[in-house]
Design a protein around this motif. Sequence first.
Motif, mmCIF file in Angstrom:
data_model
loop_
_atom_site.group_PDB
_atom_site.id
_atom_site.type_symbol
_atom_site.label_atom_id
_atom_site.label_comp_id
_atom_site.label_asym_id
_atom_site.label_seq_id
_atom_site.Cartn_x
_atom_site.Cartn_y
_atom_site.Cartn_z
ATOM 1 N N GLU A 40 5.187 -2.016 -53.774
ATOM 2 C CA GLU A 40 6.260 -1.029 -53.895
ATOM 3 C C GLU A 40 7.290 -1.153 -52.783
ATOM 4 O O GLU A 40 8.473 -0.930 -52.996
ATOM 5 N N GLU A 41 6.839 -1.512 -51.594
ATOM 6 C CA GLU A 41 7.745 -1.575 -50.450
ATOM 7 C C GLU A 41 8.621 -2.822 -50.444
ATOM 8 O O GLU A 41 9.665 -2.845 -49.802
ATOM 9 N N GLY A 42 8.191 -3.886 -51.109
ATOM 10 C CA GLY A 42 8.944 -5.138 -51.082
ATOM 11 C C GLY A 42 8.771 -5.840 -49.752
ATOM 12 O O GLY A 42 7.879 -5.530 -48.966
ATOM 13 N N TRP A 43 9.641 -6.786 -49.477
ATOM 14 C CA TRP A 43 9.605 -7.536 -48.225
ATOM 15 C C TRP A 43 10.310 -6.751 -47.135
ATOM 16 O O TRP A 43 11.285 -6.058 -47.384
ATOM 17 N N SER A 44 9.830 -6.902 -45.899
ATOM 18 C CA SER A 44 10.472 -6.313 -44.728
ATOM 19 C C SER A 44 10.293 -7.279 -43.562
ATOM 20 O O SER A 44 9.465 -8.189 -43.608
ATOM 21 N N VAL A 45 11.084 -7.066 -42.514
ATOM 22 C CA VAL A 45 10.950 -7.901 -41.322
ATOM 23 C C VAL A 45 9.565 -7.656 -40.728
ATOM 24 O O VAL A 45 9.135 -6.510 -40.571
ATOM 25 N N SER A 46 8.870 -8.720 -40.432
ATOM 26 C CA SER A 46 7.523 -8.616 -39.860
ATOM 27 C C SER A 46 7.547 -7.868 -38.535
ATOM 28 O O SER A 46 8.496 -7.991 -37.750
ATOM 29 N N GLN A 47 6.499 -7.122 -38.275
ATOM 30 C CA GLN A 47 6.342 -6.437 -36.998
ATOM 31 C C GLN A 47 5.957 -7.416 -35.884
ATOM 32 O O GLN A 47 6.033 -7.077 -34.702
ATOM 33 N N ASP A 48 5.551 -8.636 -36.262
ATOM 34 C CA ASP A 48 5.229 -9.663 -35.267
ATOM 35 C C ASP A 48 6.504 -10.029 -34.512
ATOM 36 O O ASP A 48 7.545 -10.290 -35.125
ATOM 37 N N GLU A 49 6.437 -10.045 -33.211
ATOM 38 C CA GLU A 49 7.608 -10.351 -32.399
ATOM 39 C C GLU A 49 7.921 -11.847 -32.363
ATOM 40 O O GLU A 49 9.028 -12.235 -31.998
ATOM 41 N N THR A 50 6.931 -12.675 -32.739
ATOM 42 C CA THR A 50 7.137 -14.117 -32.725
ATOM 43 C C THR A 50 6.558 -14.762 -33.983
ATOM 44 O O THR A 50 5.672 -14.211 -34.626
ATOM 45 N N PHE A 51 7.074 -15.943 -34.284
ATOM 46 C CA PHE A 51 6.477 -16.797 -35.304
ATOM 47 C C PHE A 51 5.210 -17.395 -34.703
ATOM 48 O O PHE A 51 5.001 -17.343 -33.490
ATOM 49 N N ARG A 52 4.375 -18.020 -35.504
ATOM 50 C CA ARG A 52 3.145 -18.617 -34.975
ATOM 51 C C ARG A 52 3.440 -19.759 -34.011
ATOM 52 O O ARG A 52 2.607 -20.133 -33.209
ATOM 53 N N THR A 53 4.663 -20.272 -34.055
ATOM 54 C CA THR A 53 5.082 -21.338 -33.143
ATOM 55 C C THR A 53 5.524 -20.792 -31.781
ATOM 56 O O THR A 53 5.827 -21.562 -30.880
ATOM 57 N N GLY A 54 5.592 -19.457 -31.665
ATOM 58 C CA GLY A 54 6.011 -18.831 -30.420
ATOM 59 C C GLY A 54 7.486 -18.483 -30.358
ATOM 60 O O GLY A 54 7.926 -17.817 -29.432
ATOM 61 N N PRO A 56 10.887 -16.443 -31.131
ATOM 62 C CA PRO A 56 11.091 -15.026 -31.411
ATOM 63 C C PRO A 56 11.448 -14.782 -32.873
ATOM 64 O O PRO A 56 11.939 -15.678 -33.559
ATOM 65 N N ASN A 57 11.182 -13.593 -33.342
ATOM 66 C CA ASN A 57 11.519 -13.177 -34.708
ATOM 67 C C ASN A 57 12.574 -12.085 -34.625
ATOM 68 O O ASN A 57 12.270 -11.003 -34.149
ATOM 69 N N PRO A 58 13.827 -12.364 -35.042
ATOM 70 C CA PRO A 58 14.345 -13.618 -35.588
ATOM 71 C C PRO A 58 14.688 -14.603 -34.477
ATOM 72 O O PRO A 58 14.726 -14.250 -33.307
ATOM 73 N N CYS A 59 14.981 -15.844 -34.913
ATOM 74 C CA CYS A 59 15.390 -16.875 -33.954
ATOM 75 C C CYS A 59 16.510 -17.707 -34.558
ATOM 76 O O CYS A 59 16.717 -17.700 -35.763
ATOM 77 N N ALA A 60 17.206 -18.413 -33.701
ATOM 78 C CA ALA A 60 18.290 -19.275 -34.157
ATOM 79 C C ALA A 60 17.724 -20.415 -35.008
ATOM 80 O O ALA A 60 16.642 -20.930 -34.731
ATOM 81 N N CYS A 61 18.456 -20.789 -36.040
ATOM 82 C CA CYS A 61 18.096 -21.948 -36.864
ATOM 83 C C CYS A 61 18.392 -23.206 -36.063
ATOM 84 O O CYS A 61 19.484 -23.343 -35.491
ATOM 85 N N GLU A 62 17.441 -24.114 -36.011
ATOM 86 C CA GLU A 62 17.633 -25.342 -35.240
ATOM 87 C C GLU A 62 18.577 -26.337 -35.926
ATOM 88 O O GLU A 62 19.061 -27.274 -35.293
ATOM 89 N N ASP A 63 18.865 -26.123 -37.217
ATOM 90 C CA ASP A 63 19.738 -27.032 -37.953
ATOM 91 C C ASP A 63 21.166 -26.528 -38.107
ATOM 92 O O ASP A 63 22.071 -27.316 -38.363
ATOM 93 N N ASP A 64 21.368 -25.209 -37.988
ATOM 94 C CA ASP A 64 22.687 -24.629 -38.222
ATOM 95 C C ASP A 64 22.858 -23.409 -37.325
ATOM 96 O O ASP A 64 22.209 -22.385 -37.546
ATOM 97 N N PRO A 65 23.733 -23.472 -36.329
ATOM 98 C CA PRO A 65 23.900 -22.351 -35.400
ATOM 99 C C PRO A 65 24.461 -21.088 -36.047
ATOM 100 O O PRO A 65 24.415 -20.015 -35.445
#
Length: 74
Positions: A40-54, A56-65
């Motif tokens: 019912e809630e759909g997708w939301s920004v994760s409460q995790d402050e980082t991706f599993r790679t460390g 930050p969430n969100p972070c800059a795209c490494e391919d497109d600034p």
Amino acid sequence: MSGVIVYAMGIVCCSVCAPAEMDGEAVAAEVTRAHPPGTEEGWSVSQDETFRTGQPNPCACEDDPARRHWLMEC
């Protein structure tokens, strides 16, 4: 889908690349519209402050600034 790209999809999490000017709420709405999770809630920004790679969430795209990566959960 407003340039929002889901690049990794799991059962309860997904990773998304979106235009940097979009906020988390707008990104979540676009992902929910294109990939309904079945909750019912759909997708939301994760409460995790980082991706599993460390990164930050969100972070800059490494391919497109002009883009950012977001970790979503449902």
